[in-house]
Scaffold this motif. Structure first.
Motif, short mmCIF file in Angstrom:
data_model
loop_
_atom_site.label_atom_id
_atom_site.label_comp_id
_atom_site.label_asym_id
_atom_site.label_seq_id
_atom_site.Cartn_x
_atom_site.Cartn_y
_atom_site.Cartn_z
N SER A 45 0.82 -1.21 0.00
CA SER A 45 0.00 0.00 0.00
C SER A 45 0.86 1.26 0.00
O SER A 45 1.65 1.47 0.93
CB SER A 45 -0.91 0.02 1.24
N PRO A 46 0.74 2.11 -1.02
CA PRO A 46 1.51 3.36 -1.04
C PRO A 46 1.22 4.24 0.17
O PRO A 46 2.10 4.95 0.65
CB PRO A 46 1.06 4.03 -2.34
N SER A 47 -0.03 4.20 0.66
CA SER A 47 -0.40 5.08 1.77
C SER A 47 -0.01 4.50 3.13
O SER A 47 0.31 5.24 4.05
CB SER A 47 -1.90 5.35 1.74
N LYS A 48 -0.01 3.17 3.27
CA LYS A 48 0.26 2.54 4.57
C LYS A 48 1.69 2.03 4.70
O LYS A 48 2.11 1.64 5.78
CB LYS A 48 -0.72 1.39 4.80
N GLY A 49 2.43 2.00 3.59
CA GLY A 49 3.79 1.50 3.64
C GLY A 49 3.83 -0.02 3.72
O GLY A 49 2.81 -0.70 3.60
N MET A 50 5.03 -0.55 3.94
CA MET A 50 5.20 -1.99 3.97
C MET A 50 4.58 -2.65 5.20
O MET A 50 4.31 -3.85 5.22
CB MET A 50 6.69 -2.33 3.91
N ASP A 84 15.50 -6.01 7.34
CA ASP A 84 14.46 -6.19 8.36
C ASP A 84 13.21 -6.83 7.76
O ASP A 84 12.59 -7.71 8.36
CB ASP A 84 14.11 -4.85 9.00
N VAL A 85 12.82 -6.35 6.57
CA VAL A 85 11.63 -6.90 5.90
C VAL A 85 11.82 -8.37 5.57
O VAL A 85 10.96 -9.22 5.88
CB VAL A 85 11.32 -6.09 4.61
N VAL A 86 12.95 -8.70 4.96
CA VAL A 86 13.21 -10.10 4.58
C VAL A 86 13.31 -10.99 5.81
O VAL A 86 12.81 -12.12 5.82
CB VAL A 86 14.48 -10.19 3.71
N GLN A 87 13.94 -10.49 6.87
CA GLN A 87 14.06 -11.28 8.10
C GLN A 87 12.70 -11.50 8.73
O GLN A 87 12.40 -12.59 9.25
CB GLN A 87 14.99 -10.58 9.09
N ARG A 88 11.86 -10.48 8.70
CA ARG A 88 10.52 -10.61 9.27
C ARG A 88 9.72 -11.68 8.52
O ARG A 88 9.00 -12.46 9.14
CB ARG A 88 9.81 -9.25 9.20
N LEU A 89 9.89 -11.73 7.21
CA LEU A 89 9.22 -12.77 6.43
C LEU A 89 9.79 -14.15 6.79
O LEU A 89 9.04 -15.11 6.97
CB LEU A 89 9.39 -12.51 4.94
N ALA A 90 11.11 -14.23 6.86
CA ALA A 90 11.75 -15.51 7.17
C ALA A 90 11.30 -16.04 8.53
O ALA A 90 11.14 -17.26 8.71
CB ALA A 90 13.27 -15.36 7.14
N ASN A 91 11.08 -15.14 9.47
CA ASN A 91 10.65 -15.56 10.80
C ASN A 91 9.31 -16.27 10.77
O ASN A 91 8.99 -17.05 11.68
CB ASN A 91 10.56 -14.34 11.74
N ARG A 92 8.50 -15.99 9.76
CA ARG A 92 7.20 -16.65 9.60
C ARG A 92 7.23 -17.73 8.52
O ARG A 92 6.19 -18.21 8.10
CB ARG A 92 6.12 -15.61 9.28
N GLY A 93 8.43 -18.08 8.07
CA GLY A 93 8.54 -19.13 7.08
C GLY A 93 8.15 -18.72 5.67
O GLY A 93 7.91 -19.57 4.81
N ILE A 94 8.12 -17.41 5.41
CA ILE A 94 7.75 -16.90 4.08
C ILE A 94 9.02 -16.74 3.26
O ILE A 94 9.89 -15.94 3.61
CB ILE A 94 7.00 -15.55 4.20
#
Length: 283
Positions: A45-50, A84-94
């Motif tokens: 979302s451009p307005s809400k960010g990642m 941080d984004v990639v690590q956050r995904l990895a933490n959930r197995g994404i």
């Protein structure tokens, strides 16, 4: 439709990708309306960010879903943010994402487009198992055609597949796929198709994402919104069945359908199940 084409459509409809917007309640809607084997992609979302994308993706992963968040280059501020984004995904197995430039006018950092971000991901060892990139059967509203063509070629070495933007002319999509192959890009293509949408609901969703974002949305989709709003409405069947020859041709490497649902999940899933039943019965 020939028997081989019908079988190809049925096979594709059994492994759909449903794109959703990261709005409140969408994870509950997915749980209520979609079977577990449907791949869910979550827009940025451009307005809400990642942050909103990651929150929804984490919630869906918690349901045991195969979820594919969008990572928009222009919403990433720097390499630290990227990690941080990639690590956050990895933490959930994404381990899969769809990398795009994003429709933000002013980038949050130095990343102007998807190629910039993909290169940074490789250099910083922020690799994912699978990465999708965008393709444009028709002209991009903001980017020249020659730039999109060159960009796809440049990004191919980082990517696992291509997802096409919406085009309402199956012959145009098929011709574009063949041009992609002639350019030496052999990545599988998931063809973008609008879900079974209620135009009134689409307008309501547009209003929920804010005035500026709605204006961007309308401009970005100006070439196909009239198709959704025409008298008699729209359903995906004409597009899906019109693409049957490409699905059945192994040289085209069309992997399946990517449904832009705009959170109209119940209606789109009902259409998919009805279409599967009809085509399977006639096969």
């Amino acid at each position: 439709m020939r028997a081989a084409e019908a079988e190809a459509v049925v096979a594709a409809l059994r492994r759909p990708r449903y794109e959703v917007l990261p709005l409140d309640g969408i994870a509950d809607s997915v749980a209520e309306h979609l079977p577990d084997d449907v791949t869910i992609t979550v827009t940025a979302s451009p307005s809400k960010g990642m942050a909103s994308t990651l929150t929804v993706a984490e919630s869906l992963a918690g349901q045991g879903r195969h979820v594919v968040p969008h990572i928009a280059a222009r919403l990433i501020s720097d390499e630290v943010h990227l990690k941080d984004v990639v690590q956050r995904l990895a933490n959930r197995g994404i381990q899969e994402a769809f990398v795009i430039a994003g429709d933000v006018k002013e980038p949050a950092g130095r990343f102007q487009g998807a190629l910039d971000l993909l290169t940074a991901m490789a250099e910083a060892d922020c690799r994912l198992e699978r990465v999708g990139i965008a393709g444009y059967p028709q002209s991009h509203p903001f980017i020249d055609d020659d730039v999109t063509i060159q960009s796809m070629w440049d990004k191919r070495r980082f990517a696992s597949y291509i997802v096409s933007q919406i085009c309402f002319r199956p012959k145009v999509v098929a011709g574009w796929v063949r041009r992609v192959r002639r350019r030496g890009v052999d990545l599988p293509v998931h063809v973008g198709v609008p879900g079974a949408l209620d135009p009134a609901r689409l307008v309501r969703i547009s209003s929920r994402i804010g005035v500026e974002a709605s204006a961007r949305f309308a401009k970005h989709h100006a070439t196909w919104l009239p198709h959704l709003l025409r008298i008699g409405g729209y359903h995906p069947g004409l597009l899906v069945e019109g693409l049957a020859p490409s699905l059945a041709d192994p040289n085209d490497r069309v992997a399946g359908f990517h449904f832009y649902t705009f959170n109209e999940l119940a209606r789109t899933e009902r259409w998919r199940q009805q279409t599967l039943a009809r085509l399977s019965a006639s096969a």
